[in-house]
Design a protein around this motif. Structure first.
Motif, PDB file in Angstrom:
ATOM      1  N   HIS A  33       2.248  -2.510   6.531  1.00 21.41           N
ATOM      2  CA  HIS A  33       0.968  -2.525   6.130  1.00 21.41           C
ATOM      3  C   HIS A  33       0.123  -4.139   6.456  1.00 21.41           C
ATOM      4  O   HIS A  33       0.954  -5.686   6.035  1.00 21.41           O
ATOM      5  CB  HIS A  33      -0.081  -2.481   3.925  1.00 21.41           C
ATOM      6  CG  HIS A  33      -0.392  -2.745   4.342  1.00 21.41           C
ATOM      7  ND1 HIS A  33      -1.629  -1.033   4.110  1.00 21.41           N
ATOM      8  CD2 HIS A  33      -1.602  -3.920   3.444  1.00 21.41           C
ATOM      9  CE1 HIS A  33      -2.423  -1.469   3.212  1.00 21.41           C
ATOM     10  NE2 HIS A  33      -2.196  -3.312   2.999  1.00 21.41           N
ATOM     11  N   VAL A  34      -0.925  -3.737   6.997  1.00 18.45           N
ATOM     12  CA  VAL A  34      -1.661  -4.818   7.477  1.00 18.45           C
ATOM     13  C   VAL A  34      -2.906  -5.034   6.473  1.00 18.45           C
ATOM     14  O   VAL A  34      -3.590  -3.709   6.454  1.00 18.45           O
ATOM     15  CB  VAL A  34      -1.851  -5.034   8.844  1.00 18.45           C
ATOM     16  CG1 VAL A  34      -3.049  -6.390   8.970  1.00 18.45           C
ATOM     17  CG2 VAL A  34      -0.845  -4.825   9.789  1.00 18.45           C
ATOM     18  N   ASN A  35      -2.923  -5.770   6.149  1.00 22.09           N
ATOM     19  CA  ASN A  35      -5.173  -6.537   5.208  1.00 22.09           C
ATOM     20  C   ASN A  35      -5.614  -7.296   5.867  1.00 22.09           C
ATOM     21  O   ASN A  35      -5.301  -8.163   5.881  1.00 22.09           O
ATOM     22  CB  ASN A  35      -4.265  -7.171   3.927  1.00 22.09           C
ATOM     23  CG  ASN A  35      -5.169  -6.983   2.726  1.00 22.09           C
ATOM     24  OD1 ASN A  35      -6.840  -6.805   3.293  1.00 22.09           O
ATOM     25  ND2 ASN A  35      -5.370  -6.611   1.367  1.00 22.09           N
ATOM     26  N   TYR A  36      -6.725  -6.738   6.779  1.00 22.75           N
ATOM     27  CA  TYR A  36      -8.153  -7.342   7.155  1.00 22.75           C
ATOM     28  C   TYR A  36      -8.704  -8.004   6.732  1.00 22.75           C
ATOM     29  O   TYR A  36      -9.151  -8.726   6.796  1.00 22.75           O
ATOM     30  CB  TYR A  36      -8.293  -6.499   8.276  1.00 22.75           C
ATOM     31  CG  TYR A  36      -7.462  -6.059   9.365  1.00 22.75           C
ATOM     32  CD1 TYR A  36      -6.473  -6.859  10.068  1.00 22.75           C
ATOM     33  CD2 TYR A  36      -7.185  -4.551   9.199  1.00 22.75           C
ATOM     34  CE1 TYR A  36      -6.113  -6.110  10.964  1.00 22.75           C
ATOM     35  CE2 TYR A  36      -5.731  -3.990   9.977  1.00 22.75           C
ATOM     36  CZ  TYR A  36      -5.539  -5.050  10.519  1.00 22.75           C
ATOM     37  OH  TYR A  36      -4.221  -4.105  11.948  1.00 22.75           O
ATOM     38  N   ASN A  47      -2.316  -2.534  -2.632  1.00 21.51           N
ATOM     39  CA  ASN A  47      -1.672  -1.772  -4.161  1.00 21.51           C
ATOM     40  C   ASN A  47      -0.647  -0.657  -4.081  1.00 21.51           C
ATOM     41  O   ASN A  47       0.567  -0.379  -4.811  1.00 21.51           O
ATOM     42  CB  ASN A  47      -2.553  -2.292  -5.189  1.00 21.51           C
ATOM     43  CG  ASN A  47      -3.135  -3.687  -5.218  1.00 21.51           C
ATOM     44  OD1 ASN A  47      -2.122  -4.528  -5.468  1.00 21.51           O
ATOM     45  ND2 ASN A  47      -3.730  -4.073  -6.049  1.00 21.51           N
ATOM     46  N   LEU A  48      -1.484   0.376  -3.412  1.00 17.22           N
ATOM     47  CA  LEU A  48      -1.314   1.524  -2.978  1.00 17.22           C
ATOM     48  C   LEU A  48       0.010   1.955  -2.858  1.00 17.22           C
ATOM     49  O   LEU A  48       1.109   2.129  -3.065  1.00 17.22           O
ATOM     50  CB  LEU A  48      -2.086   2.603  -2.716  1.00 17.22           C
ATOM     51  CG  LEU A  48      -3.126   2.527  -3.289  1.00 17.22           C
ATOM     52  CD1 LEU A  48      -4.390   3.367  -2.662  1.00 17.22           C
ATOM     53  CD2 LEU A  48      -2.962   3.820  -4.401  1.00 17.22           C
ATOM     54  N   VAL A  49       0.152   0.816  -0.942  1.00 13.78           N
ATOM     55  CA  VAL A  49       1.447   0.986  -0.866  1.00 13.78           C
ATOM     56  C   VAL A  49       2.122   0.182  -1.095  1.00 13.78           C
ATOM     57  O   VAL A  49       3.213   0.592  -1.237  1.00 13.78           O
ATOM     58  CB  VAL A  49       0.779   0.683   0.749  1.00 13.78           C
ATOM     59  CG1 VAL A  49       2.645   0.179   1.596  1.00 13.78           C
ATOM     60  CG2 VAL A  49       0.151   1.312   1.655  1.00 13.78           C
ATOM     61  N   ARG A  50       2.082  -1.039  -2.420  1.00 10.29           N
ATOM     62  CA  ARG A  50       3.391  -1.241  -2.898  1.00 10.29           C
ATOM     63  C   ARG A  50       3.794  -1.479  -3.759  1.00 10.29           C
ATOM     64  O   ARG A  50       4.998  -0.606  -3.889  1.00 10.29           O
ATOM     65  CB  ARG A  50       3.121  -2.723  -3.124  1.00 10.29           C
ATOM     66  CG  ARG A  50       2.123  -3.837  -2.456  1.00 10.29           C
ATOM     67  CD  ARG A  50       2.333  -5.421  -2.643  1.00 10.29           C
ATOM     68  NE  ARG A  50       1.840  -6.447  -1.671  1.00 10.29           N
ATOM     69  CZ  ARG A  50       2.547  -7.160  -1.660  1.00 10.29           C
ATOM     70  NH1 ARG A  50       3.828  -6.652  -1.500  1.00 10.29           N
ATOM     71  NH2 ARG A  50       2.289  -8.003  -0.406  1.00 10.29           N
TER      72      ARG A  50
END
Length: 388
Positions: A33-36, A47-50
């Motif tokens: 997941h990449v958080n820009y 947080n949804l992915v985690r």
């Protein structure tokens, strides 16, 4: 043991559907997941992915890149994202990277390509491609956006909506909002058939160009179609060129000319076509004989007669450098200007520019590739051979 798949997961309905679908199939996965950090909902999606990964005991890795500006954000973001995927694929020896492009992404990409009049290796999105040598799979190209949302809702998979996708700031968003969203299912199916037809037509043109180039002797008059020239340009430079540009180039090369192609130069010279990569001037200084490979040339203890030169300690330091205007070499039958040699041998300018000479300590040119050594350095047993 089943090698893992790297799943690129943004937290949206498409990638969450892909992730859950792969997990349900029993695949071993690693989530990237990449958080820009460019929008308020970015950490919600992270947080949804985690949370999903924690529930399923799936390895999850998050990257926080910093955009410094100075280039197109979307192009930069894509490179960062895929470089991250590759990094994880190499680390886990993964079988490949899986991304959640779906049917509307495929249509959007095609319309974007057409709008920009781009000439591409493939129109729309390929089910399987590669990035830095790693396979990239797109298993959801037959799914619609609605299919992805329905899957998540049916299986109670949480997902987030990226509000930046609602903006018309980017060309792709405008295509999606003002063209694709208003299409009926029938129109989308017709567009899919158009993409397939375009890809088939382009495949046939590329094949005919490749067949032509296999035995082509670089004679310009033999180029019957613009896409033959385009394929030659692609093979030489690795870059695609549009139809309009190729037609313009075809017109220019009917007479002798030199054309700048960014990192390359193309020359029409005496009815033949040449493309050469631009090179920095060469200058290598040697205090003694040192056999080996250098930028643009090789020094060897053995070789052909015309490649040999006999050097003595008085010749050092030797300088191997790119040819200059006015260079000449003293041969047994008189002094030969290199410019005259190039003209006599009908050598194109793009090749002349990178020609090398060997100069001794006194500044005398003692060797030129394809001419040989000067009269004072000729020997039946040369101790140095140079091959450019």
């Amino acid at each position: 043991m089943d090698k893992p798949r790297i799943i690129g997961c943004s937290g949206g309905p498409d990638s969450m559907a892909l992730l859950d679908w792969m997990v349900t199939k029993g695949c071993s996965v690693v989530v990237a997941h990449v958080n820009y950090q460019k929008r308020e909902s970015a950490f919600r999606d992270e947080n949804l992915v985690r949370t999903y990964c924690q529930k399923k005991n799936i390895p999850c890795f998050v990257k926080y890149p910093q955009y410094s500006g100075g280039q197109n954000f979307q192009a930069w973001a894509r490179q960062v994202r895929y470089d991250f995927f590759v990094e994880l694929a190499q680390r886990f020896e993964a079988q490949g990277i899986y991304v959640a492009h779906q049917r509307e992404d495929h249509l959007e990409t095609y319309l974007f390509q057409k709008q920009r009049k781009m000439l591409c290796e493939h129109y729309g999105l390929k089910a399987v491609s590669a990035y830095r040598g790693i396979p990239v799979y797109r298993p959801l190209l037959d799914w619609s956006k609605k299919d992805c949302v329905d899957y998540c809702q049916r299986n109670k998979i949480e997902f987030g909506i990226d509000e930046s996708n609602q903006s018309d700031q980017y060309a792709r968003n405008r295509i999606r909002h003002h063209r694709i969203d208003g299409m009926s299912e029938k129109q989308k199916e017709e567009l899919l058939r158009e993409i397939e037809a375009d890809n088939q037509e382009w495949k046939e043109k590329k094949n005919s160009a490749k067949i032509f180039l296999e035995n082509w002797d670089q004679t310009i008059s033999a180029i019957s179609h613009w896409y033959w020239l385009e394929e030659y340009l692609y093979q030489k430079t690795g870059q695609r060129h549009g139809k309009k540009e190729c037609l313009n180039l075809l017109e220019q090369i009917q007479t002798d000319c030199l054309i700048d192609l960014k990192d390359y130069e193309m020359e029409s010279f005496q009815s033949k076509l040449w493309i050469v990569k631009k090179q920095a001037p060469v200058k290598v200084v040697l205090s003694q004989i040192e056999y080996g490979s250098y930028p643009g040339f090789t020094l060897s203890p053995v070789g052909k007669t015309i490649e040999g030169v006999s050097v003595s300690p008085a010749d050092f330091p030797l300088t191997i450098r790119t040819v200059r205007q006015g260079d000449r070499i003293a041969l047994r039958y008189g002094t030969k200007k290199l410019s005259r040699f190039f003209i006599d041998r009908k050598i194109p300018k793009v090749i002349r520019k990178n020609w090398l000479v060997m100069e001794n300590a006194s500044g005398r040119i003692i060797f030129v590739p394809q001419i040989g050594c000067d009269v004072q350095h000729f020997s039946a047993q040369p101790n140095l051979f140079m091959l450019q």
